[in-house]
Structure formats: structure tokens, C-alpha cells
Scaffold this active site. Structure first.
Site, PDB file in Angstrom:
ATOM      1  N   ARG A   1       0.439  -1.312  -0.184  1.00 53.06           N
ATOM      2  CA  ARG A   1      -0.070   0.264   0.001  1.00 53.06           C
ATOM      3  C   ARG A   1       1.053   1.422   0.057  1.00 53.06           C
ATOM      4  NH1 ARG A   1      -2.072   1.207   4.775  1.00 53.06           N
ATOM      5  NH2 ARG A   1      -2.852  -0.594   5.057  1.00 53.06           N
TER       6      ARG A   1
ATOM      7  N   TYR B   1     -15.935  18.442 -14.355  1.00 51.31           N
ATOM      8  CA  TYR B   1     -16.776  17.418 -14.465  1.00 51.31           C
ATOM      9  C   TYR B   1     -17.038  16.489 -13.376  1.00 51.31           C
ATOM     10  CZ  TYR B   1     -16.030  12.176 -14.110  1.00 51.31           C
ATOM     11  OH  TYR B   1     -16.321  10.692 -13.695  1.00 51.31           O
TER      12      TYR B   1
ATOM     13  N   ASP C   1      -6.547  20.370 -12.759  1.00 54.66           N
ATOM     14  CA  ASP C   1      -7.145  19.069 -13.076  1.00 54.66           C
ATOM     15  C   ASP C   1      -6.920  19.389 -14.572  1.00 54.66           C
ATOM     16  OD1 ASP C   1      -8.713  16.805 -14.468  1.00 54.66           O
ATOM     17  OD2 ASP C   1     -10.373  16.826 -13.194  1.00 54.66           O
TER      18      ASP C   1
ATOM     19  N   LYS D   1      -7.653   8.401 -18.930  1.00 57.96           N
ATOM     20  CA  LYS D   1      -7.939   8.955 -19.720  1.00 57.96           C
ATOM     21  C   LYS D   1      -6.992   9.104 -21.171  1.00 57.96           C
ATOM     22  CE  LYS D   1     -11.863   9.500 -17.694  1.00 57.96           C
ATOM     23  NZ  LYS D   1     -12.353  10.876 -16.890  1.00 57.96           N
TER      24      LYS D   1
HETATM   25  C1  LIG Z   1     -12.519  11.247 -15.934  1.00 59.54           C
HETATM   26  C2  LIG Z   1     -12.771  12.733 -15.299  1.00 59.54           C
HETATM   27  C3  LIG Z   1     -13.004  12.457 -14.107  1.00 59.54           C
HETATM   28  C4  LIG Z   1     -12.624  11.234 -12.612  1.00 59.54           C
HETATM   29  O1  LIG Z   1     -11.843  10.135 -13.218  1.00 59.54           O
HETATM   30  P1  LIG Z   1     -12.084   8.914 -12.691  1.00 59.54           P
HETATM   31  O2  LIG Z   1     -10.535   8.346 -13.283  1.00 59.54           O
HETATM   32  O3  LIG Z   1     -13.215   8.950 -13.623  1.00 59.54           O
HETATM   33  O4  LIG Z   1     -12.406   8.919 -11.507  1.00 59.54           O
HETATM   34  C5  LIG Z   1     -11.871  13.367 -13.719  1.00 59.54           C
HETATM   35  N1  LIG Z   1     -11.783  14.933 -13.874  1.00 59.54           N
HETATM   36  C6  LIG Z   1     -11.793  14.629 -15.575  1.00 59.54           C
HETATM   37  C7  LIG Z   1     -11.837  16.512 -16.306  1.00 59.54           C
HETATM   38  C8  LIG Z   1     -12.635  13.539 -16.084  1.00 59.54           C
HETATM   39  O5  LIG Z   1     -12.322  13.256 -17.585  1.00 59.54           O
END
Ligand SMILES: *Cc1c(COP(=O)(O)O)cnc(C)c1O
Length: 381
Positions: free
Chosen positions: A46, A98, A170, A195
Site C-alpha cells: 500500500r 466534471y 485538473d 483517459k
Molecule cells: C474522468 C475524469 C475525472 C475522474 O477520473 P476517474 O479516473 O474516472 O475517477 C476527473 N476529471 C475529469 C476532467 C475527467 O474527465
């Protein structure tokens, strides 16, 4: 080192015991120690895992940052940043966020006594009147999801720094290939690795990158204490995915531009949201802080009825109707009922996210086929 070289080499070393060029998957929960207080930097998985470590170093290098931390999802990474806060602290963030971040902020952290201000951050001056002693964090997402608004990171940093407010970005939509918020003065960069970084729609993962050592230690403490860490198989897949990040992003951007221009000129299309257009309200900022305009765009049909948008999404063939983005395959999404369903309808409409909006994550297929698919669909609906 330049970006593509870093994508392939940064943080990764041949396995010392065998010379294996690819980072091994260290599928282990624990590590044998010589004596109770002596180990080789690894005690329990962990806290640390060698496959994860190499990935963390690699992602940190791509963001020009010193320290990287990987989490079991993008939301896990975001959650770790919010855990730095205390009850009564205040966060300023954008109103075009998001859906999952909005849900985490309003449904989990408001309950923990944190106050959030959702505002239009495309005008950074809107931050100023909200700042008070309790303001601790500015949370930005740019390009925004799904309306592709661009927030001026440097301008927000200038305001936040003056008031000792931490600033987190982000960076999921841009990927480190297009935009590096730490270089612009941000304290934390967050990625949904799921992504573009993973890039192959086969892993859920998140990451944070920071430069400040104390901040890194605080976040690593939270990661180990709260436990939202990724497994080594997923880390291996992402290390493998990142090796082609620069190549994929070039094609995402190329295809994105072609499709934006195609849709823009089509008589059946209403509005196209893509920051590469010169008349996009934040085009100049996009040009200043991003290397290119990416593979994401949203649009509406000229016939703006919901049933028409739904017919479009049901009729496309190459674009798969699915949540998520940033993979090699093209996806189509209905934000109002899918990715952004957790935002109340009035909030959505107020912020310009209409029921008929369609979002595309443009993959790396051949552009002729993608455009043919859109053309066929537009003839049918
Ligand atoms: C998908 C996404 C998230 C969340 O990420 P996960 O890997 O699905 O938990 C946060 N911010 C943006 C802009 C996203 O597209």
C-alpha cells in the site's frame, strides 16, 4: 529531454536482476526484510510498489514536476487533495466541472464542513470578491468538460499566490502533452490517468504531481493512510500506454481539428465548442497555455430537439456511445444524461450545458472514416 523521449524513458530503468527492458509487474503485497528496521525501501505494497514507483516518476517527468503519486482512480486523486482541508475551509472552483468532481465536492465534502464556490473562472477576477481567511484551495479544470471553456491558469495563479491559496489543476482533458500547469505556477496537477495517459480504455487510475516536498509528503501520507492506491498490473498497462502518448496526442489533435472544421461548416450543425476556433471566446488563452487544441469537442444540432440529438447518438457507427474519453477509439457521449447527470438540471442549464449537447472524444482512427461516419449520420437524422 524532450517530451516524447521522456514518455518512453523517464523514470524507467531495466530490471537490475534480469535486464528486462520493460518494468516488471511486481505482483506482491509485502516484501521480505533482513531485520525489523531494515528493508530495501519497500515494506508493504500500500505504501510502495516498484512498478508504481516507476510510473509515478514517469508521470512526474511528463508534467515537469518533482513528485508523482498514483491513485486507484482520478476521483481518488482528487479526494486526496481535498483531504488536505479542514472543516470550515473554503474552495473556489468553476461552474463547468466534471460531474464526478461536482458530486464529490457537494455530496461528500460539503457534508464534512467544506464550503465550495462554483463560479465562472473564465474571468479570473471573479475569484477576488470571494476570497477570505478561510479560502484554502482554488480548483481549476481547463479545458472544461464538456463546454471546452479555457481558464487562464497563470492569471488564476497570480491571484491565488497573492492570498496564499493553493491552486490545483485538473489537467485530464489537455494531458501533459498539451499543457503543464506546474510550469505556470500551479501547486498540484491532477490527472484522470484513465483517459489520455492510459489511452487504451482499459484502466481506471488517477495521479497527482507536485513540486513542493512537504506537499508531496502530506499527499503520500494521505495515499498510504486512506489506501486508494492502484495495483501493479494497472501501473504496467499505463507505463505501456504512455510510451505512445505523444504520437497519440498528435493524431488526436489532427483529427480534432478536422472534425471541428467539418462540423462547423455543416448546415445541419448548430454550435461547435472547440477552443481552436479563432472566434472561441478563450482562443487566445488556449493558444498561450496549450501546445495544440486536443481531441475533445462538443456540439449541438441546428434542430436543437433532444430526440434529434439522441437519434444522432444512436445512429453513429464508428463513434461508440460511452462515457469516458481519451482512448484510441472515438466515443460519443450525452453529457446531460451520462457524464454530467449528477449535476442538477437547473445548474446545468444555467451554465450553458443544454439537454441536446453532444460530446465527442475523437480517437486516432483514419480521419476519412470518422468524417464519413458523421456525414452518414447527418444524412439520416
Ligand atoms: C474522468 C475524469 C475525472 C475522474 O477520473 P476517474 O479516473 O474516472 O475517477 C476527473 N476529471 C475529469 C476532467 C475527467 O474527465
Amino acid at each position: 529531454m524532450k517530451f516524447g523521449t521522456k514518455a518512453i524513458h523517464a523514470g524507467v530503468e531495466p530490471d537490475p536482476s534480469t535486464g528486462a527492458i520493460m518494468t516488471p509487474i511486481f505482483q506482491t503485497s509485502t516484501y521480505v526484510q533482513e531485520s525489523p528496521s531494515k528493508h530495501k525501501g519497500y515494506a508493504y505494497a500500500r505504501g510502495a510498489n516498484p512498478t508504481r514507483n516507476q510510473l509515478q516518476k514517469n508521470i512526474a517527468a511528463l508534467e515537469n514536476g518533482k513528485f508523482g503519486l498514483c491513485f486507484s482512480s482520478g476521483m481518488g486523486a482528487t479526494d486526496a487533495v481535498l483531504r488536505l482541508l479542514n472543516p470550515d475551509d473554503e474552495v473556489i472552483t468553476s461552474n463547468d466541472l466534471y460531474g464526478g468532481s461536482y458530486r464529490l465536492f457537494t455530496k461528500v465534502y460539503e457534508r464534512a464542513g467544506i464550503k465550495f464556490h462554483f463560479i465562472d473562472l473564465t474571468n479570473p477576477e471573479n475569484i477576488v470578491p470571494l476570497i477570505n481567511k478561510s479560502t484554502k484551495l482554488l480548483w481549476l479544470e481547463t479545458p472544461s468538460n464538456p463546454l471546452m471553456r479555457i481558464i487562464d491558469i497563470e492569471a488564476c495563479v497570480a491571484i491565488a499566490k497573492k492570498h496564499a491559496i493553493q491552486i490545483a489543476v485538473d489537467n485530464t482533458f489537455a494531458s501533459p502533452y498539451l499543457q503543464n500547469p506546474l510550469d505556470l505556477g500551479a501547486d498540484v496537477v491532477m490527472h484522470s490517468v484513465t483517459k489520455y495517459l492510459g489511452g487504451h480504455s482499459d484502466v481506471i487510475m488517477g495521479a497527482l504531481v507536485v513540486n513542493d516536498e512537504q506537499l508531496y509528503k502530506d499527499l503520500a501520507f494521505i495515499a498510504n493512510s486512506c489506501g486508494a492506491v492502484p495495483g501493479p498490473q494497472d501501473c504496467f498497462l499505463v507505463l505501456r500506454g504512455i510510451k505512445t502518448l505523444h504520437l497519440r496526442m498528435e493524431r488526436h489533435c489532427f483529427n480534432g481539428r478536422k472534425i471541428a472544421e467539418y462540423l462547423q461548416s455543416h448546415p445541419k450543425i448548430g454550435k461547435v465548442y472547440w477552443p481552436g476556433f479563432e472566434n472561441h471566446p478563450n482562443h487566445d488563452i488556449a493558444k498561450k497555455q496549450m501546445k495544440d487544441f486536443g481531441g475533445m469537442l462538443s456540439f449541438t444540432l441546428k434542430d436543437d430537439r433532444l430526440e434529434k440529438a439522441i437519434a444522432f447518438m444512436e445512429n453513429v457507427e464508428l463513434f461508440s456511445l460511452a462515457e469516458s474519453l481519451g482512448g484510441v477509439e472515438s466515443l460519443i457521449n450525452h453529457p446531460a444524461s451520462m457524464t454530467h447527470a449528477s449535476i442538477p438540471k437547473e445548474e446545468r442549464l444555467k451554465n450553458g450545458l443544454s439537454d441536446s449537447l453532444i460530446r465527442l472524444s475523437i480517437g486516432v482512427e483514419d480521419i476519412e472514416d470518422l468524417i464519413q461516419d458523421l456525414e452518414n449520420t447527418l444524412t439520416k437524422v
